[in-house]
Enzyme design. Structure first.
Site, mmCIF file in Angstrom:
data_model
loop_
_atom_site.group_PDB
_atom_site.id
_atom_site.type_symbol
_atom_site.label_atom_id
_atom_site.label_comp_id
_atom_site.label_asym_id
_atom_site.label_seq_id
_atom_site.Cartn_x
_atom_site.Cartn_y
_atom_site.Cartn_z
ATOM 1 N N SER A 92 0.820 -1.218 0.000
ATOM 2 C CA SER A 92 0.000 0.000 0.000
ATOM 3 C C SER A 92 0.855 1.270 0.000
ATOM 4 O O SER A 92 2.024 1.261 0.380
ATOM 5 C CB SER A 92 -0.924 0.021 1.217
ATOM 6 O OG SER A 92 -1.638 -1.182 1.321
ATOM 7 N N GLN A 93 0.196 2.359 -0.396
ATOM 8 C CA GLN A 93 0.818 3.687 -0.401
ATOM 9 C C GLN A 93 1.186 4.078 1.039
ATOM 10 O O GLN A 93 0.377 3.910 1.951
ATOM 11 C CB GLN A 93 -0.230 4.645 -0.964
ATOM 12 C CG GLN A 93 0.126 6.091 -0.938
ATOM 13 C CD GLN A 93 -1.105 6.947 -1.242
ATOM 14 O OE1 GLN A 93 -2.192 6.435 -1.509
ATOM 15 N NE2 GLN A 93 -0.913 8.254 -1.189
#
Ligand code: SAH
Length: 243
Positions: A92-93
């Site tokens: 994920s970011q």
């Protein structure tokens, strides 16, 4: 320590011993100074987006994200975007990792369940805060590589299980916090059951192609659950059936 300085050889031996006892591990984990600098810049950006929790920020300054991405993406490890990790999945970011971690209001010693181990990065962030982490992954190959990676980096308070997160981890329940890092069609009832009273769960809910919302679930009492919409997000879908 003054007397040690009498013999240079003795001093060398002592510092080598000290290094092997505690220094090397931390050094290996954090990588070279250039990576540490990139991490500092990444966290500065996350802070500028509004994340304030100092434990979350310190954890993200410490975890070597470049160790969690495939070799060919290493130079992009500290950018604020998701990256492919194989099997159609992504790490994920960083901003979303920080946001979700902060919203759980974690304290050292808390027992936390993560659904969607992926690379193991989010689990390492939780462990760095001092939590006991139980993390589940539906792809056997990803569970295996995350377990190997977390072991190599000495994140000993993380347990990885190959399993379907829809059913949670009943043997280790209840959990003071639950974090789901894949988008679910609905909030899985087993996860609500396994959340301790007073506990918090953060979960993206919505369809694969349509809108997904990050939802905060708080358990006030057995049978009394509140949900709050936090923000629109885009996650890979929560799958069914082991792979
Ligand atoms: N938290 C991860 C990134 C999550 S990507 C990290 O820090 O790298 C979402 C992950 O959830 C993927 O690895 C995907 O395989 C996994 N997943 C999807 N459905 C799942 C399910 N039902 N149970 C457990 N894991 C699941």
């Amino acid at each position: 320590m003054m007397f040690l300085s009498r013999s240079p050889l003795f001093r060398l031996t002592v510092s080598a011993l000290l290094l092997s006892a505690c220094g090397v591990e931390a050094q290996e984990r954090q990588g070279d100074p250039e990576q540490a600098e990139r991490r500092r810049a990444m966290v500065e950006q996350i802070e500028s987006y509004g994340v304030r929790d100092s434990a979350t920020l310190a954890a993200m300054r410490a975890v070597p994200r470049h160790e969690f991405v495939p070799g060919r993406y290493r130079d992009r490890a500290y950018g604020d975007h998701p990256l492919p990790i194989g099997h159609g999945q992504t790490i994920s970011q960083p901003y979303i990792v920080a946001y979700m971690t902060e919203i759980l209001e974690l304290e050292p010693g808390m027992k936390v369940l993560e659904i969607g181990t992926g690379s193991g990065y989010q689990a390492a962030v939780l462990a760095e805060i001092g939590c006991d982490v139980y993390t589940m992954e539906i792809f056997g190959a990803l569970a295996e590589s995350a377990r190997e990676r977390l072991g190599r980096l000495a994140y000993d308070s993380v347990e990885v299980r190959h399993g379907d997160g829809h059913y949670g981890w009943p043997e280790a329940a209840p959990f003071e916090a639950i974090i789901v890092t894949a988008a679910a069609g609905h909030i899985p009832p087993a996860l609500v059951d396994q959340l301790e009273v007073g506990g918090r769960m953060v979960i993206p809910v919505g369809s694969v192609y349509g809108v997904q919302n990050l939802i905060l679930v708080t358990k006030r009492d057995e049978g009394e659950v509140r949900t709050r919409n936090l923000l629109p997000v885009r996650f890979v879908p929560m799958l069914e059936g082991l792979r």
